[in-house]
Design a protein around this motif. Structure first.
Motif, mmCIF file in Angstrom:
data_model
loop_
_atom_site.group_PDB
_atom_site.id
_atom_site.type_symbol
_atom_site.label_atom_id
_atom_site.label_comp_id
_atom_site.label_asym_id
_atom_site.label_seq_id
_atom_site.Cartn_x
_atom_site.Cartn_y
_atom_site.Cartn_z
ATOM 1 N N CYS B 64 -10.937 -35.035 11.978
ATOM 2 C CA CYS B 64 -10.081 -34.594 10.880
ATOM 3 C C CYS B 64 -8.638 -34.402 11.325
ATOM 4 O O CYS B 64 -7.707 -34.772 10.616
ATOM 5 C CB CYS B 64 -10.607 -33.286 10.292
ATOM 6 S SG CYS B 64 -11.722 -33.539 8.921
ATOM 7 N N ASP B 65 -8.490 -33.795 12.494
ATOM 8 C CA ASP B 65 -7.140 -33.573 13.019
ATOM 9 C C ASP B 65 -6.393 -34.895 13.143
ATOM 10 O O ASP B 65 -5.228 -35.009 12.752
ATOM 11 C CB ASP B 65 -7.207 -32.924 14.403
ATOM 12 C CG ASP B 65 -7.654 -31.469 14.338
ATOM 13 O OD1 ASP B 65 -7.565 -30.882 13.230
ATOM 14 O OD2 ASP B 65 -8.094 -30.933 15.365
ATOM 15 N N ALA B 67 -6.988 -37.666 11.586
ATOM 16 C CA ALA B 67 -6.734 -38.225 10.257
ATOM 17 C C ALA B 67 -5.498 -37.591 9.631
ATOM 18 O O ALA B 67 -4.658 -38.267 9.048
ATOM 19 C CB ALA B 67 -7.956 -38.030 9.362
ATOM 20 N N VAL B 68 -5.396 -36.259 9.784
ATOM 21 C CA VAL B 68 -4.231 -35.561 9.242
ATOM 22 C C VAL B 68 -2.966 -35.993 9.983
ATOM 23 O O VAL B 68 -1.957 -36.341 9.367
ATOM 24 C CB VAL B 68 -4.409 -34.036 9.356
ATOM 25 C CG1 VAL B 68 -3.095 -33.320 9.013
ATOM 26 C CG2 VAL B 68 -5.515 -33.555 8.437
ATOM 27 N N LEU B 69 -3.052 -36.008 11.295
ATOM 28 C CA LEU B 69 -1.897 -36.376 12.109
ATOM 29 C C LEU B 69 -1.352 -37.739 11.711
ATOM 30 O O LEU B 69 -0.137 -37.919 11.570
ATOM 31 C CB LEU B 69 -2.297 -36.402 13.587
ATOM 32 C CG LEU B 69 -1.226 -36.900 14.562
ATOM 33 C CD1 LEU B 69 -0.098 -35.902 14.689
ATOM 34 C CD2 LEU B 69 -1.833 -37.200 15.932
ATOM 35 N N LEU B 70 -2.243 -38.702 11.533
ATOM 36 C CA LEU B 70 -1.806 -40.072 11.256
ATOM 37 C C LEU B 70 -1.724 -40.366 9.766
ATOM 38 O O LEU B 70 -1.391 -41.480 9.360
ATOM 39 C CB LEU B 70 -2.750 -41.069 11.936
ATOM 40 C CG LEU B 70 -2.920 -40.884 13.442
ATOM 41 C CD1 LEU B 70 -3.789 -41.999 14.006
ATOM 42 C CD2 LEU B 70 -1.558 -40.874 14.140
ATOM 43 N N ASN B 71 -2.075 -39.350 8.962
ATOM 44 C CA ASN B 71 -2.052 -39.522 7.515
ATOM 45 C C ASN B 71 -2.891 -40.709 7.073
ATOM 46 O O ASN B 71 -2.441 -41.577 6.326
ATOM 47 C CB ASN B 71 -0.607 -39.666 7.030
ATOM 48 C CG ASN B 71 -0.508 -39.533 5.530
ATOM 49 O OD1 ASN B 71 -1.369 -38.917 4.890
ATOM 50 N ND2 ASN B 71 0.527 -40.116 4.954
ATOM 51 N N MET B 72 -4.099 -40.745 7.562
ATOM 52 C CA MET B 72 -5.024 -41.805 7.187
ATOM 53 C C MET B 72 -6.365 -41.188 6.807
ATOM 54 O O MET B 72 -6.615 -40.022 7.073
ATOM 55 C CB MET B 72 -5.210 -42.773 8.353
ATOM 56 C CG MET B 72 -3.936 -43.514 8.709
ATOM 57 S SD MET B 72 -4.167 -44.671 10.067
ATOM 58 C CE MET B 72 -5.276 -45.866 9.330
ATOM 59 N N THR B 73 -7.239 -41.983 6.207
ATOM 60 C CA THR B 73 -8.523 -41.447 5.771
ATOM 61 C C THR B 73 -9.420 -41.157 6.965
ATOM 62 O O THR B 73 -9.331 -41.804 7.998
ATOM 63 C CB THR B 73 -9.261 -42.443 4.855
ATOM 64 O OG1 THR B 73 -9.529 -43.624 5.584
ATOM 65 C CG2 THR B 73 -8.433 -42.762 3.638
ATOM 66 N N GLN B 74 -10.301 -40.187 6.758
ATOM 67 C CA GLN B 74 -11.260 -39.829 7.797
ATOM 68 C C GLN B 74 -12.130 -41.026 8.134
ATOM 69 O O GLN B 74 -12.466 -41.263 9.302
ATOM 70 C CB GLN B 74 -12.121 -38.651 7.299
ATOM 71 C CG GLN B 74 -13.282 -38.299 8.201
ATOM 72 C CD GLN B 74 -14.533 -39.088 7.836
ATOM 73 O OE1 GLN B 74 -14.815 -39.326 6.671
ATOM 74 N NE2 GLN B 74 -15.287 -39.491 8.838
#
Lengths: 122, 122
Positions: B64-65, B67-74
């Motif tokens: 999740c981290d 995904a958030v960092l790269l602004n992409m889907t899980q």
DNA sequence: AAATCATATGAACATTTGTTCATATGAATA
DNA sequence: TATTCATATGAACAAATGTTCATATGATTT
């Protein structure tokens, strides 16, 4: 720690470790550099091109020689040499009708060798 | 020097430098090794995966981290982590529901850095 | 100047690849 | 045990990629 989603469009996740994400974010190189890096490795990521580089690491060669060595068409070798040229991994010199290709710098061999080391140690 | 074509199927060329080709042929690593090498670099040859590796070089992170960092889907991160896992570039440990990923060995950083050096010196 | 030869290149095609969407799995918790 | 949540995964789709075929280019030789 709060469960904030920061209004990201794409991510369907909750931030679990906010501090970690924040910290890593400050350490990330510019997107452009990472893009260039990926593009560079993409060039290494094809069997034909790896073989060409490997051959040129041993000796300067003309297009036909490489085609014979790898048992592939002159056309496909030429296409791939263009890719290698654009990535500045090979250089060439013309001598009459014949074009000789060679490795452009020493990084190629170094990257090459690190890859082999990794494979051998797995 | 004779113009022998050696009966190759695919190559439409004449051997120009027979001795060079012969010599280089003896120096070429086994096809299988070159294939593996290309496969390894292919893994580095994608922006998303490079970003993930770059992030993990800084800190262990959960899916999740990242995904958030790269602004992409899980999902897409998870798919890419599978590729990195198969290439033995990352490892993971489970802690309850959360899976933490980190770099598997130091070669990753080394290959990474050599790539950057090459880019900077062009 | 015409022919020849080494190389380059554009278009077409098949294959591979990355992301998305929907859903499955598997562990913690109510 | 049912629910929740983090992660994994299969199928589908669009985009990127490598090879082939036909042909162009540009330099040598006849």
């Amino acid at each position: 720690m709060e469960d904030i989603n920061y209004g990201m469009d794409r991510c369907d996740c909750t931030v679990i470790h906010e501090e970690t994400v924040k910290h890593v974010r400050t350490k990330m190189p510019a997107d452009e550099n990472l893009y260039d890096l990926a593009e560079l490795f993409k060039v290494f990521g094809d069997t034909t091109r790896i073989k060409i580089l490997c051959a040129l690491a041993e000796s300067e060669m003309c297009v036909c020689d490489i085609a014979v060595l790898l048992n592939m068409t002159q056309s496909s070798i030429s296409h791939q040499l263009r890719v290698l040229k654009q990535a500045r991994l090979v250089r060439y010199r013309r001598e009459g009708k014949v074009v000789y290709y060679s490795l452009d710098d020493d990084h190629v061999k170094q990257i090459f060798n690190l890859g082999l080391i990794h494979l051998n140690e797995m």
